[in-house]
Design a protein around this motif. Structure first.
Motif, short mmCIF file in Angstrom:
data_model
loop_
_atom_site.label_atom_id
_atom_site.label_comp_id
_atom_site.label_asym_id
_atom_site.label_seq_id
_atom_site.Cartn_x
_atom_site.Cartn_y
_atom_site.Cartn_z
N UNK A 45 -51.37 -83.20 -67.67
CA UNK A 45 -51.26 -84.63 -67.36
C UNK A 45 -50.96 -85.50 -68.58
N UNK A 46 -50.89 -84.90 -69.76
CA UNK A 46 -50.58 -85.66 -70.97
C UNK A 46 -51.65 -86.66 -71.35
N UNK A 47 -52.91 -86.30 -71.15
CA UNK A 47 -54.02 -87.21 -71.44
C UNK A 47 -54.63 -86.87 -72.81
N UNK A 48 -54.21 -87.60 -73.83
CA UNK A 48 -54.69 -87.30 -75.19
C UNK A 48 -56.19 -87.56 -75.33
N UNK A 49 -56.70 -88.57 -74.65
CA UNK A 49 -58.14 -88.85 -74.72
C UNK A 49 -58.94 -87.63 -74.23
N UNK A 50 -58.56 -87.10 -73.08
CA UNK A 50 -59.29 -85.98 -72.51
C UNK A 50 -59.05 -84.68 -73.27
N UNK A 51 -57.83 -84.45 -73.76
CA UNK A 51 -57.57 -83.27 -74.58
C UNK A 51 -58.49 -83.29 -75.80
N UNK A 52 -58.57 -84.43 -76.45
CA UNK A 52 -59.44 -84.57 -77.62
C UNK A 52 -60.90 -84.34 -77.24
N UNK A 53 -61.35 -84.98 -76.18
CA UNK A 53 -62.75 -84.87 -75.77
C UNK A 53 -63.13 -83.43 -75.44
N UNK A 54 -62.32 -82.76 -74.67
CA UNK A 54 -62.70 -81.43 -74.20
C UNK A 54 -62.53 -80.36 -75.26
N UNK A 55 -61.60 -80.53 -76.18
CA UNK A 55 -61.54 -79.58 -77.29
C UNK A 55 -62.71 -79.80 -78.24
N UNK A 56 -63.04 -81.04 -78.50
CA UNK A 56 -64.17 -81.35 -79.38
C UNK A 56 -65.48 -80.80 -78.81
N UNK A 57 -65.72 -81.04 -77.52
CA UNK A 57 -66.94 -80.54 -76.87
C UNK A 57 -66.97 -79.01 -76.86
N UNK A 58 -65.84 -78.39 -76.53
CA UNK A 58 -65.80 -76.93 -76.46
C UNK A 58 -66.04 -76.29 -77.84
N UNK A 59 -65.44 -76.86 -78.86
CA UNK A 59 -65.67 -76.36 -80.22
C UNK A 59 -67.13 -76.50 -80.61
N UNK A 60 -67.74 -77.63 -80.28
CA UNK A 60 -69.15 -77.87 -80.60
C UNK A 60 -70.06 -76.88 -79.88
N UNK A 61 -69.62 -76.41 -78.71
CA UNK A 61 -70.42 -75.45 -77.94
C UNK A 61 -70.06 -74.00 -78.25
N UNK A 62 -69.21 -73.80 -79.28
CA UNK A 62 -68.96 -72.46 -79.77
C UNK A 62 -67.68 -71.79 -79.30
N UNK A 63 -66.84 -72.48 -78.55
CA UNK A 63 -65.58 -71.87 -78.12
C UNK A 63 -64.66 -71.71 -79.32
N UNK A 64 -63.87 -70.65 -79.33
CA UNK A 64 -62.97 -70.41 -80.46
C UNK A 64 -61.76 -71.33 -80.41
N UNK A 65 -61.32 -71.76 -81.56
CA UNK A 65 -60.15 -72.63 -81.63
C UNK A 65 -58.91 -71.89 -81.13
N UNK A 66 -58.82 -70.60 -81.40
CA UNK A 66 -57.65 -69.83 -80.94
C UNK A 66 -57.54 -69.86 -79.42
N UNK A 67 -58.67 -69.69 -78.73
CA UNK A 67 -58.65 -69.70 -77.26
C UNK A 67 -58.26 -71.08 -76.75
N UNK A 68 -58.80 -72.12 -77.38
CA UNK A 68 -58.47 -73.48 -76.95
C UNK A 68 -57.00 -73.80 -77.18
N UNK A 69 -56.45 -73.38 -78.33
CA UNK A 69 -55.03 -73.61 -78.59
C UNK A 69 -54.17 -72.89 -77.56
N UNK A 70 -54.62 -71.71 -77.14
CA UNK A 70 -53.84 -70.89 -76.21
C UNK A 70 -53.86 -71.42 -74.78
#
Length: 146
Positions: A45-70
């Motif tokens: 949907x091209x939502x930069x606010x939500x992309x930022x929020x959900x990557x930030x939250x996922x990283x804080x909860x231990x998700x790998x950056x590689x998986x999030x980028x993928x």
């Protein structure tokens, strides 16, 4: 880009109603999967606010950056198991809902992995993030700069 309005201030009752959906999905869906699905729909949907929020939250909860980028190229990435792939595929089809809806094979695969109650919960996740995306994109809500 300047934010057009704050819906939580202009229409707090409607905003609280969407937060009610958010509370439900957070209580019923695995947080790691929740982040992946929210991120995928937000990318579509091209939502930069939500992309930022959900990557930030996922990283804080231990998700790998590689998986999030993928997540943006999940079909080709080796980071997702079959169950996650079924949920991501459902997310793609529900988010890009065309005139023919969700194909039977996508639906059946999701039900095989999650059951009917699980798919009902996934649909609530996908519907909710699509509401948030549409609200944030329409109002030009920006992610924090720091």
């Amino acid at each position: 880009m300047t934010q057009r309005m704050s819906l939580s201030e202009i229409n707090p009752d409607a905003y609280q109603a969407v937060l009610g959906l958010e509370k439900y999905i957070r209580a019923h869906v695995d947080p790691a999967l929740l982040h992946l699905l929210k991120l995928r729909a937000s990318i579509l949907n091209g939502c930069s606010f939500c992309v930022d929020m959900h990557t930030t939250e996922a990283l804080a909860e231990g998700e790998s950056s590689r998986k999030l980028f993928a997540v943006s190229a999940w079909r080709e990435g080796p980071f997702f198991d079959e169950k996650e792939r079924a949920a991501l595929d459902l997310t793609d089809h529900v988010t890009r809902l065309g005139e023919h809806g969700v194909p039977d094979d996508v639906w059946d695969t999701a039900v095989r992995h999650y059951g009917t109650q699980g798919v009902a919960d996934l649909l609530m996740v996908i519907a909710t993030i699509n509401v948030w995306n549409r609200l944030a994109v329409s109002t030009r809500t920006q992610p924090p700069t720091t």
